[in-house]
Design a protein around this motif. Structure first.
Motif, short mmCIF file in Angstrom:
data_model
loop_
_atom_site.label_atom_id
_atom_site.label_comp_id
_atom_site.label_asym_id
_atom_site.label_seq_id
_atom_site.Cartn_x
_atom_site.Cartn_y
_atom_site.Cartn_z
N LEU A 49 0.81 -1.21 0.00
CA LEU A 49 0.00 0.00 0.00
C LEU A 49 0.85 1.26 0.00
N GLY A 50 2.15 1.13 0.24
CA GLY A 50 3.04 2.28 0.20
C GLY A 50 3.44 2.68 -1.20
N PHE A 51 2.96 1.98 -2.21
CA PHE A 51 3.32 2.27 -3.58
C PHE A 51 2.34 3.28 -4.15
N ASP A 52 2.79 4.52 -4.25
CA ASP A 52 1.99 5.60 -4.79
C ASP A 52 2.40 5.79 -6.24
N LEU A 53 1.45 5.85 -7.12
CA LEU A 53 1.78 5.96 -8.54
C LEU A 53 1.64 7.39 -9.05
N GLY A 54 2.10 8.33 -8.26
CA GLY A 54 2.15 9.72 -8.69
C GLY A 54 3.44 9.97 -9.45
N ARG A 55 3.69 11.21 -9.79
CA ARG A 55 4.89 11.55 -10.55
C ARG A 55 6.16 11.37 -9.72
N VAL A 56 6.04 11.52 -8.41
CA VAL A 56 7.19 11.36 -7.52
C VAL A 56 7.04 10.03 -6.79
N PRO A 57 8.07 9.20 -6.78
CA PRO A 57 7.97 7.91 -6.09
C PRO A 57 7.78 8.08 -4.59
N SER A 58 7.05 7.15 -3.99
CA SER A 58 6.87 7.16 -2.53
C SER A 58 8.16 6.69 -1.86
N SER A 59 8.20 6.79 -0.55
CA SER A 59 9.41 6.37 0.17
C SER A 59 9.62 4.86 0.04
N ASN A 60 8.54 4.08 0.03
CA ASN A 60 8.68 2.63 -0.17
C ASN A 60 9.23 2.32 -1.56
N GLN A 61 8.74 3.04 -2.56
CA GLN A 61 9.25 2.82 -3.91
C GLN A 61 10.71 3.22 -4.00
#
Length: 176
Positions: free
Chosen positions: A7-19
Protein backbone atom coordinates in the motif's frame (compact mmCIF):
# COMPACT_ATOMS: atom_id res chain seq x y z
CA UNK A 1 4.19 -9.55 0.35
CA UNK A 2 2.46 -7.76 3.16
CA UNK A 3 -0.36 -5.31 2.63
CA UNK A 4 1.47 -2.53 4.51
CA UNK A 5 4.39 -2.71 2.08
CA UNK A 6 2.28 -2.86 -1.06
CA UNK A 7 0.00 0.00 0.00
CA UNK A 8 3.04 2.28 0.20
CA UNK A 9 3.32 2.27 -3.58
CA UNK A 10 1.99 5.60 -4.79
CA UNK A 11 1.78 5.96 -8.54
CA UNK A 12 2.15 9.72 -8.69
CA UNK A 13 4.89 11.55 -10.55
CA UNK A 14 7.19 11.36 -7.52
CA UNK A 15 7.97 7.91 -6.09
CA UNK A 16 6.87 7.16 -2.53
CA UNK A 17 9.41 6.37 0.17
CA UNK A 18 8.68 2.63 -0.17
CA UNK A 19 9.25 2.82 -3.91
CA UNK A 20 12.48 4.77 -3.45
CA UNK A 21 13.65 2.12 -1.01
CA UNK A 22 13.00 -0.61 -3.56
CA UNK A 23 14.49 1.40 -6.43
CA UNK A 24 17.69 2.45 -4.65
CA UNK A 25 18.26 -0.97 -3.09
CA UNK A 26 17.88 -2.66 -6.46
CA UNK A 27 20.07 -0.08 -8.19
CA UNK A 28 22.78 -0.52 -5.54
CA UNK A 29 22.79 -4.30 -5.91
CA UNK A 30 22.85 -4.00 -9.69
CA UNK A 31 25.68 -1.47 -9.57
CA UNK A 32 27.80 -3.83 -7.48
CA UNK A 33 27.80 -6.43 -10.27
CA UNK A 34 30.24 -4.44 -12.45
CA UNK A 35 32.55 -4.02 -9.43
CA UNK A 36 32.73 -7.80 -9.07
CA UNK A 37 33.01 -8.29 -12.83
CA UNK A 38 35.88 -5.85 -13.25
CA UNK A 39 37.66 -7.21 -10.19
CA UNK A 40 37.38 -10.80 -11.43
CA UNK A 41 37.96 -10.30 -15.16
CA UNK A 42 40.09 -7.18 -15.46
CA UNK A 43 41.97 -7.45 -12.16
CA UNK A 44 40.96 -4.06 -10.75
CA UNK A 45 41.73 -4.08 -7.04
CA UNK A 46 39.69 -2.25 -4.43
CA UNK A 47 42.78 -0.76 -2.84
CA UNK A 48 44.05 0.80 -6.05
CA UNK A 49 40.78 1.82 -7.73
CA UNK A 50 38.46 2.45 -4.75
CA UNK A 51 37.68 6.02 -5.81
CA UNK A 52 36.57 4.86 -9.27
CA UNK A 53 34.38 2.19 -7.74
CA UNK A 54 32.89 4.61 -5.21
CA UNK A 55 32.15 7.48 -7.58
CA UNK A 56 30.96 5.46 -10.57
CA UNK A 57 28.84 3.12 -8.44
CA UNK A 58 27.21 6.07 -6.65
CA UNK A 59 26.49 7.79 -9.95
CA UNK A 60 25.09 4.60 -11.47
CA UNK A 61 22.86 3.99 -8.43
CA UNK A 62 21.37 7.47 -8.72
CA UNK A 63 20.83 7.26 -12.50
CA UNK A 64 19.30 3.78 -12.36
CA UNK A 65 17.05 4.53 -9.39
CA UNK A 66 15.60 7.64 -11.02
CA UNK A 67 14.81 5.68 -14.17
CA UNK A 68 12.71 2.94 -12.61
CA UNK A 69 9.66 5.03 -11.78
CA UNK A 70 8.93 6.15 -15.35
CA UNK A 71 8.75 2.56 -16.52
CA UNK A 72 6.62 1.65 -13.50
CA UNK A 73 4.07 4.33 -14.43
CA UNK A 74 4.00 3.17 -18.05
CA UNK A 75 3.53 -0.50 -17.09
CA UNK A 76 0.84 0.35 -14.54
CA UNK A 77 -1.08 2.32 -17.18
CA UNK A 78 -0.97 -0.65 -19.54
CA UNK A 79 -2.05 -3.10 -16.84
CA UNK A 80 -4.83 -0.81 -15.67
CA UNK A 81 -6.21 -0.45 -19.21
CA UNK A 82 -6.05 -4.20 -19.77
CA UNK A 83 -7.90 -4.85 -16.54
CA UNK A 84 -10.86 -2.59 -17.18
CA UNK A 85 -12.87 -5.80 -17.53
CA UNK A 86 -12.54 -6.42 -13.82
CA UNK A 87 -13.92 -2.97 -13.08
CA UNK A 88 -16.89 -3.78 -15.30
CA UNK A 89 -17.28 -7.09 -13.48
CA UNK A 90 -17.36 -5.13 -10.23
CA UNK A 91 -20.33 -3.12 -11.53
CA UNK A 92 -22.20 -6.27 -12.52
CA UNK A 93 -21.34 -7.82 -9.12
CA UNK A 94 -22.81 -4.79 -7.33
CA UNK A 95 -25.95 -4.89 -9.48
CA UNK A 96 -26.45 -8.63 -8.91
CA UNK A 97 -26.13 -8.27 -5.15
CA UNK A 98 -28.51 -5.31 -5.08
CA UNK A 99 -31.12 -7.46 -6.77
CA UNK A 100 -30.61 -10.06 -4.03
CA UNK A 101 -31.02 -7.37 -1.38
CA UNK A 102 -27.33 -7.09 -0.34
CA UNK A 103 -24.95 -4.13 -0.39
CA UNK A 104 -21.83 -5.18 -2.24
CA UNK A 105 -20.36 -1.77 -3.11
CA UNK A 106 -17.76 -2.03 -0.33
CA UNK A 107 -16.69 -5.47 -1.54
CA UNK A 108 -16.53 -4.22 -5.12
CA UNK A 109 -14.39 -1.24 -4.10
CA UNK A 110 -12.08 -3.54 -2.17
CA UNK A 111 -11.72 -5.79 -5.24
CA UNK A 112 -10.71 -2.83 -7.42
CA UNK A 113 -8.28 -1.47 -4.81
CA UNK A 114 -6.69 -4.91 -4.39
CA UNK A 115 -6.33 -5.23 -8.14
CA UNK A 116 -4.68 -1.82 -8.38
CA UNK A 117 -2.26 -2.75 -5.60
CA UNK A 118 -1.28 -5.94 -7.40
CA UNK A 119 -0.96 -4.03 -10.67
CA UNK A 120 1.39 -1.54 -8.99
CA UNK A 121 3.57 -4.34 -7.66
CA UNK A 122 3.63 -6.07 -11.06
CA UNK A 123 4.50 -2.79 -12.78
CA UNK A 124 7.37 -2.21 -10.36
CA UNK A 125 8.72 -5.72 -10.94
CA UNK A 126 8.53 -5.22 -14.71
CA UNK A 127 10.32 -1.89 -14.40
CA UNK A 128 13.15 -3.41 -12.39
CA UNK A 129 13.54 -6.34 -14.77
CA UNK A 130 13.48 -4.22 -17.94
CA UNK A 131 15.92 -1.56 -16.76
CA UNK A 132 18.25 -4.16 -15.24
CA UNK A 133 18.32 -6.17 -18.48
CA UNK A 134 19.05 -3.03 -20.52
CA UNK A 135 21.82 -2.01 -18.10
CA UNK A 136 23.50 -5.43 -18.16
CA UNK A 137 23.28 -5.71 -21.95
CA UNK A 138 24.94 -2.35 -22.48
CA UNK A 139 27.50 -3.03 -19.74
CA UNK A 140 28.73 -6.12 -21.57
CA UNK A 141 28.55 -4.35 -24.94
CA UNK A 142 30.49 -1.27 -23.85
CA UNK A 143 32.86 -2.93 -21.42
CA UNK A 144 33.98 -5.88 -23.49
CA UNK A 145 33.40 -4.82 -27.08
CA UNK A 146 33.22 -1.09 -27.69
CA UNK A 147 35.66 0.17 -25.05
CA UNK A 148 37.73 -2.97 -24.62
CA UNK A 149 40.99 -1.26 -25.64
CA UNK A 150 40.67 1.62 -23.17
CA UNK A 151 42.66 1.49 -19.93
CA UNK A 152 40.76 -0.53 -17.36
CA UNK A 153 39.75 2.41 -15.14
CA UNK A 154 38.39 4.41 -18.08
CA UNK A 155 36.72 1.31 -19.48
CA UNK A 156 34.93 0.73 -16.16
CA UNK A 157 33.89 4.35 -15.80
CA UNK A 158 32.69 4.63 -19.39
CA UNK A 159 30.89 1.28 -19.52
CA UNK A 160 29.01 1.62 -16.22
CA UNK A 161 28.06 5.27 -16.69
CA UNK A 162 26.94 4.88 -20.30
CA UNK A 163 25.02 1.70 -19.47
CA UNK A 164 23.17 3.46 -16.66
CA UNK A 165 22.41 6.48 -18.84
CA UNK A 166 21.16 4.36 -21.73
CA UNK A 167 19.06 2.29 -19.36
CA UNK A 168 17.54 5.45 -17.88
CA UNK A 169 16.88 7.41 -21.02
CA UNK A 170 16.50 4.53 -23.46
CA UNK A 171 13.60 3.03 -21.57
CA UNK A 172 11.94 6.46 -21.43
CA UNK A 173 12.23 6.94 -25.19
CA UNK A 174 11.11 3.45 -26.20
CA UNK A 175 8.10 3.39 -23.90
CA UNK A 176 6.54 6.65 -25.05
Amino acid sequence: MSEDFSLGFDLGRVPSSNQNTVYYTNAFILSLLPVYLYRAVEGMTLGEYWYYFLFVTGLAVYILATGYHTVTLWAFGRLDRQREVTKKQKESFIQANKLKGGDASAVGDLLVKTQQTHSAIEATAFSLALNNAIFLFFLVFFGFFLAARLPVALNYSFAVTMSALLSRFGSDVFLK
